[in-house]
Design a protein around this motif. Structure first.
Motif, PDB file in Angstrom:
ATOM      1  N   MET A 150       3.110 -14.465  -2.317  1.00 41.31           N
ATOM      2  CA  MET A 150       3.151 -15.302  -3.507  1.00 41.31           C
ATOM      3  C   MET A 150       3.363 -16.752  -3.095  1.00 41.31           C
ATOM      4  SD  MET A 150       3.095 -15.704  -6.805  1.00 41.31           S
ATOM      5  CE  MET A 150       3.296 -14.071  -7.532  1.00 41.31           C
ATOM      6  N   VAL A 151       2.545 -17.649  -3.643  1.00 43.30           N
ATOM      7  CA  VAL A 151       2.673 -19.080  -3.384  1.00 43.30           C
ATOM      8  C   VAL A 151       3.160 -19.754  -4.661  1.00 43.30           C
ATOM      9  CG1 VAL A 151       1.488 -21.200  -2.722  1.00 43.30           C
ATOM     10  CG2 VAL A 151       0.843 -19.034  -1.654  1.00 43.30           C
ATOM     11  N   ASN A 152       4.295 -20.432  -4.573  1.00 43.85           N
ATOM     12  CA  ASN A 152       4.863 -21.162  -5.701  1.00 43.85           C
ATOM     13  C   ASN A 152       4.556 -22.647  -5.535  1.00 43.85           C
ATOM     14  OD1 ASN A 152       6.731 -18.975  -7.071  1.00 43.85           O
ATOM     15  ND2 ASN A 152       7.071 -18.813  -4.858  1.00 43.85           N
ATOM     16  N   VAL A 153       3.699 -23.182  -6.387  1.00 43.38           N
ATOM     17  CA  VAL A 153       3.299 -24.582  -6.321  1.00 43.38           C
ATOM     18  C   VAL A 153       4.279 -25.390  -7.167  1.00 43.38           C
ATOM     19  CG1 VAL A 153       1.407 -26.207  -6.616  1.00 43.38           C
ATOM     20  CG2 VAL A 153       0.909 -23.804  -6.112  1.00 43.38           C
ATOM     21  N   ILE A 154       5.057 -26.269  -6.506  1.00 44.73           N
ATOM     22  CA  ILE A 154       6.180 -26.937  -7.166  1.00 44.73           C
ATOM     23  C   ILE A 154       5.898 -28.426  -7.336  1.00 44.73           C
ATOM     24  CG2 ILE A 154       8.642 -27.463  -7.020  1.00 44.73           C
ATOM     25  CD1 ILE A 154       8.977 -24.931  -5.371  1.00 44.73           C
ATOM     26  N   LEU A 155       6.092 -28.906  -8.567  1.00 39.06           N
ATOM     27  CA  LEU A 155       5.856 -30.303  -8.904  1.00 39.06           C
ATOM     28  C   LEU A 155       6.996 -30.793  -9.790  1.00 39.06           C
ATOM     29  CD1 LEU A 155       3.695 -32.678  -8.887  1.00 39.06           C
ATOM     30  CD2 LEU A 155       2.947 -31.768 -11.083  1.00 39.06           C
ATOM     31  N   THR A 156       7.459 -32.010  -9.560  1.00 35.65           N
ATOM     32  CA  THR A 156       8.443 -32.628 -10.443  1.00 35.65           C
ATOM     33  C   THR A 156       7.896 -33.950 -10.962  1.00 35.65           C
ATOM     34  OG1 THR A 156      10.749 -33.333 -10.672  1.00 35.65           O
ATOM     35  CG2 THR A 156       9.684 -33.823  -8.574  1.00 35.65           C
ATOM     36  N   ILE A 172       5.122 -24.155 -10.849  1.00 34.25           N
ATOM     37  CA  ILE A 172       6.457 -24.550 -11.296  1.00 34.25           C
ATOM     38  C   ILE A 172       6.471 -26.058 -11.508  1.00 34.25           C
ATOM     39  CG2 ILE A 172       8.903 -24.665 -10.700  1.00 34.25           C
ATOM     40  CD1 ILE A 172       8.499 -22.211  -8.940  1.00 34.25           C
ATOM     41  N   ILE A 173       6.841 -26.482 -12.719  1.00 39.21           N
ATOM     42  CA  ILE A 173       6.975 -27.910 -13.001  1.00 39.21           C
ATOM     43  C   ILE A 173       8.369 -28.165 -13.562  1.00 39.21           C
ATOM     44  CG2 ILE A 173       6.119 -29.885 -14.297  1.00 39.21           C
ATOM     45  CD1 ILE A 173       3.382 -28.677 -14.346  1.00 39.21           C
ATOM     46  N   THR A 174       9.075 -29.102 -12.945  1.00 37.10           N
ATOM     47  CA  THR A 174      10.337 -29.582 -13.503  1.00 37.10           C
ATOM     48  C   THR A 174      10.097 -30.981 -14.054  1.00 37.10           C
ATOM     49  OG1 THR A 174      11.066 -30.472 -11.359  1.00 37.10           O
ATOM     50  CG2 THR A 174      11.693 -28.209 -11.894  1.00 37.10           C
ATOM     51  N   ASP A 175      10.656 -31.244 -15.223  1.00 41.71           N
ATOM     52  CA  ASP A 175      10.307 -32.460 -15.962  1.00 41.71           C
ATOM     53  C   ASP A 175      11.554 -33.180 -16.451  1.00 41.71           C
ATOM     54  OD1 ASP A 175       8.786 -34.341 -17.496  1.00 41.71           O
ATOM     55  OD2 ASP A 175       9.216 -33.126 -19.279  1.00 41.71           O
ATOM     56  N   PHE A 176      11.613 -34.480 -16.172  1.00 40.35           N
ATOM     57  CA  PHE A 176      12.721 -35.310 -16.622  1.00 40.35           C
ATOM     58  C   PHE A 176      12.417 -35.896 -18.002  1.00 40.35           C
ATOM     59  CE2 PHE A 176      13.438 -34.962 -12.131  1.00 40.35           C
ATOM     60  CZ  PHE A 176      14.818 -35.067 -11.952  1.00 40.35           C
ATOM     61  N   LYS A 177      12.318 -35.005 -18.975  1.00 44.53           N
ATOM     62  CA  LYS A 177      12.165 -35.409 -20.389  1.00 44.53           C
ATOM     63  C   LYS A 177      10.994 -36.369 -20.606  1.00 44.53           C
ATOM     64  CE  LYS A 177      15.893 -33.316 -22.163  1.00 44.53           C
ATOM     65  NZ  LYS A 177      16.467 -32.646 -21.011  1.00 44.53           N
TER      66      LYS A 177
END
Length: 652
Positions: free
Chosen positions: A446-452, A482-487
């Motif tokens: 499994m490859v988790n593509v991570i972006l913030t 996976i995306i993490t977002d600062f509002k």
């Protein structure tokens, strides 16, 4: 935002639309032709900004931008009209026969190549600037578009009209004759469904029958090797002897100075030529490639590569070329001459290419070993897809061999495995190959593509579409976005992920000011499977469909991480015509197993709180100190689009 739509899909016109028209601005894009604007990945759906204007005359004082102006022309008098356009650089005026966006035709234009221009109000420099007479009725609205591209120096654009009478003069079209296509005053940056798609605004795509000029974008067997089913592991059992891997390039000391890890990374050599060398650059840009050769440096250019032989003729007279000189040359291979230092310094060199004579003994040894086992003796080698090599002087080499084979039933299969040789494994002039039990890649990992992110809505949409494209082309379900977002205020990322055609996703909303390291770590923490791969990612990236396969092949659990090299496109460069340089100094794009990331300590968001830059090198230091090898390759068609820092998180 609620927009009432007519039956044909266009927003319903309202009287309050009178007096202005829509204008979309596309910034940071070089070139002077309208077609170059149409090649922009953001055009027409994701303009940098949306505004309105009250007359069809524009002068901003800016450079490297494009405009799309659209709305309705509302004649106050019926009659025959002639339109004229003037601009610096190129522009086009399109007009519909009624209010429908489907009926527009090109009426007038200035230039096609990007180097044509006119001064403000100069409507007669080119014949194409003025339209044929067209009948308009005061009872009808007419949809129109203007497409404009500015490169550098003075910018301006005007659209004028006049009645088809001898005594009438051209006048710029003003507010009393204009109205909006739609009200975008409260639209989010990524709301593209309200943007009209017309013949004028259609993105310029290459002719499917035309062949690309740039070697790197031509199809290479390596680009589609993921489509070939792999030979079952059972078929190779006991065919090759087993062995333990030995480290090729690891850091021997127990401490390291900050940002010193980059000095301990070595590039992998490849075969055959993958054309990652940027040969389509101009001579001045790529001359550094040759400067790494001693003969060029010491001999004054390319003369040492030619041998002039005397022919007994008389000395030629002045102004008469030396056509009869006898010149002799020997084949040269600059690819394989390049060292790690040379590749770092010359950012257009691409991957180090191995000599064929050095690869063939390994291929022959591979084939000979297959023929010794009953399970594999009928396999026929159809094509050497890819060979990668790293060597440790006096010890041995590690190879990734990828071979397209055909079994006795005529089915095509792929062998893609790591092999080791040692300096003592030489038999009849051929190296001995063994399969390492502790250096293998998992094709199903499994490859988790991570972006913030924060407030980069249009580029987030592009990223999501790139992930959709990877899934559509490969059918690979073993990856997670996976995306993490600062509002973010310009996009509802969770909604867009929910609607995206990708196998799985995770989303987390974060508080506070943007912190890249913290945001990435928040994404890492969402991954619970230690035996899955993390792909730390960035915005503004074009991904080749093979990227997941590449990450799996070069991220080895407990042994190696993958730092693919992205090509930074210059302003105006496109996916189909890439020009720029390889980002050999950046390590922000990284493939690493979750358990290895935990071992090295994760992201350092104490030292890199809100500012960013250098966090990738600091992470690399810890990777190196923990004895993980770094696989480093230039990746075909892995591109970073040019962009300014306008609106970015660390911009002023």
């Amino acid at each position: 935002m609620q927009i009432r739509m007519m039956q044909n899909g266009q927003p319903k016109w309202k009287p309050e639309f009178l007096g202005q028209v829509n204008m979309h601005i596309f910034e940071d894009w070089c070139g002077g032709s309208v077609d170059q604007l149409r090649k922009n990945e953001m055009f027409p759906e994701f303009p940098h900004s949306r505004t309105t204007i009250r007359r069809l005359a524009v002068h901003s004082g800016g450079e490297s931008y494009g405009l799309r102006i659209f709305g309705y022309i509302n004649p106050r008098k019926s009659g025959e009209y002639i339109f004229a356009i003037a601009s610096d650089d190129n522009s086009e005026f399109w007009l519909s026969s009624d209010e429908s966006i489907k009926n527009i035709k090109l009426m007038a234009f200035l230039g096609k190549a990007g180097n044509e221009w006119a001064v403000p109000g100069e409507y007669d420099k080119f014949a194409s600037q003025t339209s044929e007479p067209v009948k308009l009725s005061k009872k009808q609205r007419y949809y129109f578009e203007i497409i404009y591209k500015q490169n550098e120096e003075m910018d301006h654009l005007e659209l004028a009209w006049r009645l088809n009478k001898e005594d009438s003069d051209f006048e710029v079209i003003t507010a009393e004759y204009l109205s909006l296509y739609s009200d975008e005053s409260s639209a989010m940056a990524v709301e593209s469904h309200i943007i009209p798609h017309t013949a004028a605004s259609q993105r310029l795509r290459p002719d499917p029958d035309s062949k690309p000029d740039t070697d790197m974008v031509k199809e290479d067997p390596r680009d589609i090797s993921y489509k070939i089913p792999q030979l079952p592991e059972s078929h190779l059992k006991n065919v090759f002897p087993k062995c333990f891997s030995y480290p090729i390039y690891i850091y021997e000391n127990s401490t390291i100075n900050r940002y010193d890890g980059v000095r301990h990374v070595r590039y992998t050599s490849v075969y055959p030529n993958d054309y990652t060398r940027l040969t389509n650059e101009n001579k001045k840009a790529q001359i550094c490639f040759y400067q790494k050769d001693k003969a060029y440096e010491q001999g004054g250019g390319f003369h040492p590569y030619m041998k002039l032989e005397e022919n007994g003729d008389e000395e030629p007279k002045i102004n008469q070329p030396n056509w009869q000189q006898v010149i002799n040359v020997k084949p040269v291979n600059f690819h394989s001459m390049q060292s790690n230092i040379a590749v770092d310094n010359c950012k257009r060199a691409g991957n180090i290419i191995m000599y064929q004579k050095d690869v063939m003994p390994v291929i022959k040894a591979f084939r000979n070993q297959l023929k010794l086992d009953i399970k594999t003796r009928d396999l026929v080698l159809k094509k050497v897809m890819n060979v990668e090599k790293k060597t440790k002087a006096g010890v041995g080499s590690r190879y990734l061999l990828e071979m397209k084979m055909e079994d006795k039933e005529g089915k095509t299969v792929l062998i893609s495995k790591y092999f080791y040789t040692t300096s003592s494994q030489i038999n009849s002039g051929l190296p001995g190959l063994c399969i390492p039990t502790d250096f293998t890649w998992n094709p199903k990992a499994m490859v988790n593509v991570i972006l913030t992110v924060k407030n980069q809505g249009k580029w987030v949409m592009y990223f999501i579409r790139e992930m959709e494209k990877v899934y559509q082309v490969t059918g690979d379900k073993n990856f997670n976005v996976i995306i993490t977002d600062f509002k973010s205020s310009d996009i509802d990322i969770e909604k867009e992920l929910k609607n995206a055609k990708i196998p799985s996703y995770q989303f987390k909303s974060l508080d506070g000011n943007f912190g890249k390291s913290y945001g990435i770590q928040a994404g890492i923490d969402l991954v619970k499977d230690d035996n899955s791969i993390l792909l730390l990612c960035d915005l503004h990236i074009h991904f080749p469909p093979s990227i997941l396969d590449q990450v799996r092949k070069h991220s080895i659990l407990g042994k190696a991480v993958y730092a693919p090299i992205v090509m930074r496109l210059e302003c105006g460069a496109t996916v189909k015509a890439p020009t720029g340089f390889w980002e050999t100094e950046g390590y922000g794009l990284l493939g690493i197993y979750k358990s290895d990331m935990v071992q090295v300590g994760g992201m350092n968001f104490n030292d890199y709180k809100e500012a960013w830059g250098g966090e990738d090198w600091e992470l690399l230091d810890r990777i190196v100190i923990h004895k993980l090898e770094v696989e480093r390759l230039h990746v075909r068609n892995f591109l970073h689009f040019y962009h300014s820092k306008r609106g970015m998180w660390n911009a002023e």
